[in-house]
Design a protein around this motif. Structure first.
Motif, short mmCIF file in Angstrom:
data_model
loop_
_atom_site.label_atom_id
_atom_site.label_comp_id
_atom_site.label_asym_id
_atom_site.label_seq_id
_atom_site.Cartn_x
_atom_site.Cartn_y
_atom_site.Cartn_z
N ILE A 6 0.86 -1.18 0.00
CA ILE A 6 0.00 0.00 0.00
C ILE A 6 0.89 1.23 0.00
N ARG A 7 0.85 1.96 -1.10
CA ARG A 7 1.69 3.16 -1.23
C ARG A 7 1.15 4.01 -2.36
N TRP A 8 1.53 5.29 -2.34
CA TRP A 8 1.14 6.20 -3.42
C TRP A 8 1.84 5.77 -4.70
N ASN A 9 1.16 5.97 -5.83
CA ASN A 9 1.80 5.68 -7.11
C ASN A 9 2.87 6.74 -7.36
N ASP A 10 3.72 6.49 -8.32
CA ASP A 10 4.87 7.38 -8.57
C ASP A 10 4.44 8.80 -8.91
N GLU A 11 3.37 8.95 -9.66
CA GLU A 11 2.89 10.29 -10.01
C GLU A 11 2.43 11.05 -8.77
N ALA A 12 1.69 10.39 -7.91
CA ALA A 12 1.22 11.01 -6.67
C ALA A 12 2.38 11.34 -5.75
N LEU A 17 5.84 15.45 -3.16
CA LEU A 17 7.17 16.03 -2.95
C LEU A 17 7.25 17.44 -3.52
N ASP A 18 6.69 17.65 -4.71
CA ASP A 18 6.67 19.00 -5.30
C ASP A 18 5.90 19.98 -4.42
N ASP A 19 4.76 19.53 -3.89
CA ASP A 19 3.97 20.38 -3.00
C ASP A 19 4.75 20.73 -1.74
N ALA A 20 5.45 19.76 -1.19
CA ALA A 20 6.26 20.00 0.02
C ALA A 20 7.39 20.98 -0.28
#
Length: 79
Positions: A6-12, A17-20
């Motif tokens: 269970i993990r975010w897909n690469d795009e998400a 990371l960009d938002d952070a």
């Protein structure tokens, strides 16, 4: 499905990371603009104040100190 699956897909993950990074940039720019005569400790405290409520489980790290020092040294453009 295992919990490790269970993990975010690469795009998400990239968007998160960009938002952070954008939140960090905004905080550093804001402190550079409003605290040009601050000490490194004052800039560090203000950065932490701006960042702490923007992240879950925020803990200041060496990056925050690096940017506080850069602000005081006049190495960050205020905008």
């Amino acid at each position: 499905m295992d919990n490790s699956d269970i993990r975010w897909n690469d795009e998400a993950r990239a968007k998160i990371l960009d938002d952070a990074d954008n939140v960090l940039r905004e905080a550093v720019s804001a402190v550079a603009a409003s605290h040009s005569d601050a000490t490194s400790d004052e800039a560090y405290a203000e950065l932490n104040r701006l960042l702490k409520d923007r992240f879950i489980d925020y803990e200041p790290g060496p990056d925050v100190r690096k940017y506080a020092d850069a602000i005081v040294a006049g190495e960050v453009s205020a905008g």
